[in-house]
Scaffold this motif. Structure first.
Motif, mmCIF file in Angstrom:
data_model
loop_
_atom_site.group_PDB
_atom_site.id
_atom_site.type_symbol
_atom_site.label_atom_id
_atom_site.label_comp_id
_atom_site.label_asym_id
_atom_site.label_seq_id
_atom_site.Cartn_x
_atom_site.Cartn_y
_atom_site.Cartn_z
ATOM 1 N N GLY A 55 0.803 -1.219 0.000
ATOM 2 C CA GLY A 55 0.000 0.000 0.000
ATOM 3 C C GLY A 55 0.833 1.266 0.000
ATOM 4 O O GLY A 55 0.364 2.320 0.420
ATOM 5 N N HIS A 56 2.066 1.162 -0.489
ATOM 6 C CA HIS A 56 2.943 2.338 -0.538
ATOM 7 C C HIS A 56 2.641 3.176 -1.774
ATOM 8 O O HIS A 56 2.278 2.648 -2.824
ATOM 9 C CB HIS A 56 4.407 1.919 -0.575
ATOM 10 C CG HIS A 56 4.855 1.220 0.666
ATOM 11 N ND1 HIS A 56 5.813 0.237 0.658
ATOM 12 C CD2 HIS A 56 4.477 1.355 1.962
ATOM 13 C CE1 HIS A 56 6.006 -0.198 1.886
ATOM 14 N NE2 HIS A 56 5.198 0.458 2.697
ATOM 15 N N GLY A 57 2.848 4.467 -1.675
ATOM 16 C CA GLY A 57 2.641 5.361 -2.798
ATOM 17 C C GLY A 57 3.823 5.412 -3.745
ATOM 18 O O GLY A 57 3.670 5.733 -4.914
ATOM 19 N N SER A 58 5.021 5.088 -3.258
ATOM 20 C CA SER A 58 6.201 5.169 -4.120
ATOM 21 C C SER A 58 7.088 3.941 -3.935
ATOM 22 O O SER A 58 7.088 3.300 -2.879
ATOM 23 C CB SER A 58 7.013 6.428 -3.808
ATOM 24 O OG SER A 58 7.654 6.290 -2.560
ATOM 25 N N LEU A 59 7.847 3.633 -4.982
ATOM 26 C CA LEU A 59 8.778 2.509 -4.922
ATOM 27 C C LEU A 59 9.879 2.742 -3.890
ATOM 28 O O LEU A 59 10.337 1.799 -3.250
ATOM 29 C CB LEU A 59 9.415 2.267 -6.290
ATOM 30 C CG LEU A 59 8.537 1.582 -7.329
ATOM 31 C CD1 LEU A 59 9.263 1.488 -8.663
ATOM 32 C CD2 LEU A 59 8.105 0.210 -6.874
ATOM 33 N N SER A 60 10.296 3.988 -3.721
ATOM 34 C CA SER A 60 11.377 4.255 -2.771
ATOM 35 C C SER A 60 10.964 3.892 -1.344
ATOM 36 O O SER A 60 11.786 3.417 -0.557
ATOM 37 C CB SER A 60 11.848 5.708 -2.852
ATOM 38 O OG SER A 60 10.793 6.586 -2.549
ATOM 39 N N THR A 61 9.705 4.071 -1.010
ATOM 40 C CA THR A 61 9.223 3.667 0.315
ATOM 41 C C THR A 61 9.326 2.158 0.456
ATOM 42 O O THR A 61 9.835 1.647 1.454
ATOM 43 C CB THR A 61 7.768 4.111 0.527
ATOM 44 O OG1 THR A 61 7.697 5.527 0.394
ATOM 45 C CG2 THR A 61 7.256 3.694 1.892
ATOM 46 N N THR A 62 8.871 1.428 -0.547
ATOM 47 C CA THR A 62 8.928 -0.034 -0.507
ATOM 48 C C THR A 62 10.367 -0.517 -0.418
ATOM 49 O O THR A 62 10.677 -1.437 0.336
ATOM 50 C CB THR A 62 8.250 -0.629 -1.749
ATOM 51 O OG1 THR A 62 6.936 -0.104 -1.858
ATOM 52 C CG2 THR A 62 8.191 -2.145 -1.678
ATOM 53 N N GLN A 63 11.265 0.100 -1.164
ATOM 54 C CA GLN A 63 12.665 -0.322 -1.171
ATOM 55 C C GLN A 63 13.300 -0.195 0.205
ATOM 56 O O GLN A 63 14.185 -0.978 0.548
ATOM 57 C CB GLN A 63 13.446 0.467 -2.217
ATOM 58 C CG GLN A 63 13.069 0.050 -3.627
ATOM 59 C CD GLN A 63 13.635 0.976 -4.679
ATOM 60 O OE1 GLN A 63 13.782 2.170 -4.468
ATOM 61 N NE2 GLN A 63 13.939 0.409 -5.840
ATOM 62 N N ARG A 64 12.850 0.733 1.010
ATOM 63 C CA ARG A 64 13.393 0.869 2.373
ATOM 64 C C ARG A 64 13.038 -0.327 3.244
ATOM 65 O O ARG A 64 13.690 -0.586 4.249
ATOM 66 C CB ARG A 64 12.901 2.158 3.018
ATOM 67 C CG ARG A 64 13.553 3.392 2.455
ATOM 68 C CD ARG A 64 13.295 4.591 3.335
ATOM 69 N NE ARG A 64 11.887 4.897 3.440
ATOM 70 C CZ ARG A 64 11.283 5.935 2.873
ATOM 71 N NH1 ARG A 64 11.996 6.771 2.136
ATOM 72 N NH2 ARG A 64 10.007 6.142 3.033
ATOM 73 N N TYR A 65 12.010 -1.058 2.862
ATOM 74 C CA TYR A 65 11.579 -2.225 3.630
ATOM 75 C C TYR A 65 12.353 -3.491 3.263
ATOM 76 O O TYR A 65 12.292 -4.482 3.976
ATOM 77 C CB TYR A 65 10.092 -2.500 3.394
ATOM 78 C CG TYR A 65 9.190 -1.636 4.216
ATOM 79 C CD1 TYR A 65 8.575 -2.140 5.355
ATOM 80 C CD2 TYR A 65 8.938 -0.315 3.869
ATOM 81 C CE1 TYR A 65 7.741 -1.352 6.126
ATOM 82 C CE2 TYR A 65 8.107 0.479 4.625
ATOM 83 C CZ TYR A 65 7.508 -0.050 5.754
ATOM 84 O OH TYR A 65 6.692 0.740 6.517
ATOM 85 N N LEU A 66 13.015 -3.485 2.138
ATOM 86 C CA LEU A 66 13.659 -4.700 1.639
ATOM 87 C C LEU A 66 15.088 -4.812 2.146
ATOM 88 O O LEU A 66 15.852 -3.857 2.104
ATOM 89 C CB LEU A 66 13.636 -4.709 0.112
ATOM 90 C CG LEU A 66 12.242 -4.567 -0.498
ATOM 91 C CD1 LEU A 66 12.333 -4.561 -2.008
ATOM 92 C CD2 LEU A 66 11.319 -5.657 -0.009
ATOM 93 N N HIS A 67 15.443 -6.006 2.608
ATOM 94 C CA HIS A 67 16.770 -6.265 3.165
ATOM 95 C C HIS A 67 17.275 -7.600 2.622
ATOM 96 O O HIS A 67 17.285 -8.599 3.335
ATOM 97 C CB HIS A 67 16.713 -6.301 4.698
ATOM 98 C CG HIS A 67 16.051 -5.107 5.288
ATOM 99 N ND1 HIS A 67 16.659 -3.877 5.344
ATOM 100 C CD2 HIS A 67 14.819 -4.940 5.827
ATOM 101 C CE1 HIS A 67 15.841 -3.006 5.908
ATOM 102 N NE2 HIS A 67 14.717 -3.623 6.205
#
Length: 74
Positions: free
Chosen positions: A31-43
């Motif tokens: 439910g993120h508005g931008s890919l950069s937000t999602t990328q912060r979640y990935l490790h």
């Protein structure tokens, strides 16, 4: 980490990382508005990064038609 308790939000990071689907799909799931937000979640771990590099290498070494791809009108 002694005394460090997992939080529900931490599970969100782990879940998104382990899903193994393209980031633009994860963006919709989370439910993120931008890919950069999602990328912060990935490790990703070292093995995942290595596997991705190997997959790219296999793709780049694949035999190609000397005439290039064939396109057709639909």
């Amino acid at each position: 980490m002694a005394g460090c308790r997992p939080r529900r939000h931490d599970l969100r990071h782990t879940g998104l990382t382990w899903m193994g689907v393209p980031v633009h799909v994860l963006r919709k799931i989370a439910g993120h508005g931008s890919l950069s937000t999602t990328q912060r979640y990935l490790h990703p771990d070292a093995a995942s990064i290595s596997a991705a590099g190997e997959a790219l290498s296999v793709h780049l070494r694949a035999r190609r038609s000397p005439d290039g791809p064939r396109l057709r009108a639909v």
